[in-house]
Design a protein around this motif. Structure first.
Motif, PDB file in Angstrom:
ATOM      1  N   MET A  94      33.004  61.024  51.247  1.00  6.60           N
ATOM      2  CA  MET A  94      33.788  61.745  50.253  1.00  6.60           C
ATOM      3  C   MET A  94      35.254  61.302  50.279  1.00  6.60           C
ATOM      4  O   MET A  94      35.882  61.183  49.225  1.00  6.60           O
ATOM      5  N   ALA A  95      35.797  61.034  51.461  1.00  4.50           N
ATOM      6  CA  ALA A  95      37.181  60.559  51.554  1.00  4.50           C
ATOM      7  C   ALA A  95      37.323  59.188  50.912  1.00  4.50           C
ATOM      8  O   ALA A  95      38.307  58.914  50.209  1.00  4.50           O
ATOM      9  N   ASP A 137      45.615  55.729  39.562  1.00  2.00           N
ATOM     10  CA  ASP A 137      46.947  55.152  39.727  1.00  2.00           C
ATOM     11  C   ASP A 137      47.054  53.816  38.995  1.00  2.00           C
ATOM     12  O   ASP A 137      48.056  53.546  38.329  1.00  2.00           O
ATOM     13  N   LEU A 138      46.017  52.999  39.115  1.00  2.00           N
ATOM     14  CA  LEU A 138      45.999  51.704  38.437  1.00  2.00           C
ATOM     15  C   LEU A 138      46.060  51.885  36.916  1.00  2.00           C
ATOM     16  O   LEU A 138      46.810  51.182  36.228  1.00  2.00           O
ATOM     17  N   LEU A 139      45.304  52.835  36.409  1.00  2.00           N
ATOM     18  CA  LEU A 139      45.293  53.104  34.972  1.00  2.00           C
ATOM     19  C   LEU A 139      46.666  53.583  34.487  1.00  2.00           C
ATOM     20  O   LEU A 139      47.182  53.084  33.488  1.00  2.00           O
ATOM     21  N   ILE A 140      47.249  54.522  35.205  1.00  2.00           N
ATOM     22  CA  ILE A 140      48.564  55.035  34.811  1.00  2.00           C
ATOM     23  C   ILE A 140      49.617  53.935  34.900  1.00  2.00           C
ATOM     24  O   ILE A 140      50.455  53.781  34.006  1.00  2.00           O
ATOM     25  N   ARG A 141      49.576  53.145  35.982  1.00  4.62           N
ATOM     26  CA  ARG A 141      50.549  52.065  36.148  1.00  4.62           C
ATOM     27  C   ARG A 141      50.409  51.020  35.038  1.00  4.62           C
ATOM     28  O   ARG A 141      51.409  50.562  34.474  1.00  4.62           O
ATOM     29  N   SER A 142      49.186  50.657  34.710  1.00  4.27           N
ATOM     30  CA  SER A 142      48.960  49.674  33.641  1.00  4.27           C
ATOM     31  C   SER A 142      49.433  50.209  32.297  1.00  4.27           C
ATOM     32  O   SER A 142      50.069  49.489  31.523  1.00  4.27           O
ATOM     33  N   GLY A 143      49.126  51.462  32.009  1.00  4.41           N
ATOM     34  CA  GLY A 143      49.567  52.062  30.762  1.00  4.41           C
ATOM     35  C   GLY A 143      51.081  52.143  30.675  1.00  4.41           C
ATOM     36  O   GLY A 143      51.675  51.857  29.637  1.00  4.41           O
ATOM     37  N   ILE A 180      39.095  55.909  46.274  1.00  8.30           N
ATOM     38  CA  ILE A 180      38.798  54.976  45.183  1.00  8.30           C
ATOM     39  C   ILE A 180      39.164  55.603  43.838  1.00  8.30           C
ATOM     40  O   ILE A 180      39.768  54.953  42.983  1.00  8.30           O
ATOM     41  N   PHE A 181      38.824  56.870  43.656  1.00  8.07           N
ATOM     42  CA  PHE A 181      39.141  57.561  42.410  1.00  8.07           C
ATOM     43  C   PHE A 181      40.645  57.560  42.154  1.00  8.07           C
ATOM     44  O   PHE A 181      41.109  57.209  41.064  1.00  8.07           O
TER      45      PHE A 181
END
Length: 65
Positions: free
Chosen positions: A38-39, A50-56, A44-45
């Motif tokens: 679960m950790a 974070d990757l999505l927000i940073r890319s956007g 990963i989630f």
């Protein structure tokens, strides 16, 4: 509240500890593995979010900045 006799206190503690149901080795192993899984999934989630927000944000800043 009156203070209990130390010998009586120790007897009461032993009686309470005797009521504890300790997990088996298998239960401890399974719950430990589940915590690690679960950790890892949570890490990963949040990495992907974070990757999505940073890319956007980079897209918005390069487009309008």
């Amino acid at each position: 509240m009156a203070m209990a006799n130390p010998l009586q206190f120790i007897q009461q503690v032993r009686a309470e500890v005797a009521k504890v149901v300790w997990p088996t080795r298998r239960e401890v192993l399974l719950t430990t593995v589940m915590v690690f899984i679960m950790a890892t999934l949570t890490a990963i989630f949040f990495f992907l979010v974070d990757l999505l927000i940073r890319s956007g944000l980079q897209f918005v800043l390069t487009t309008f900045g």
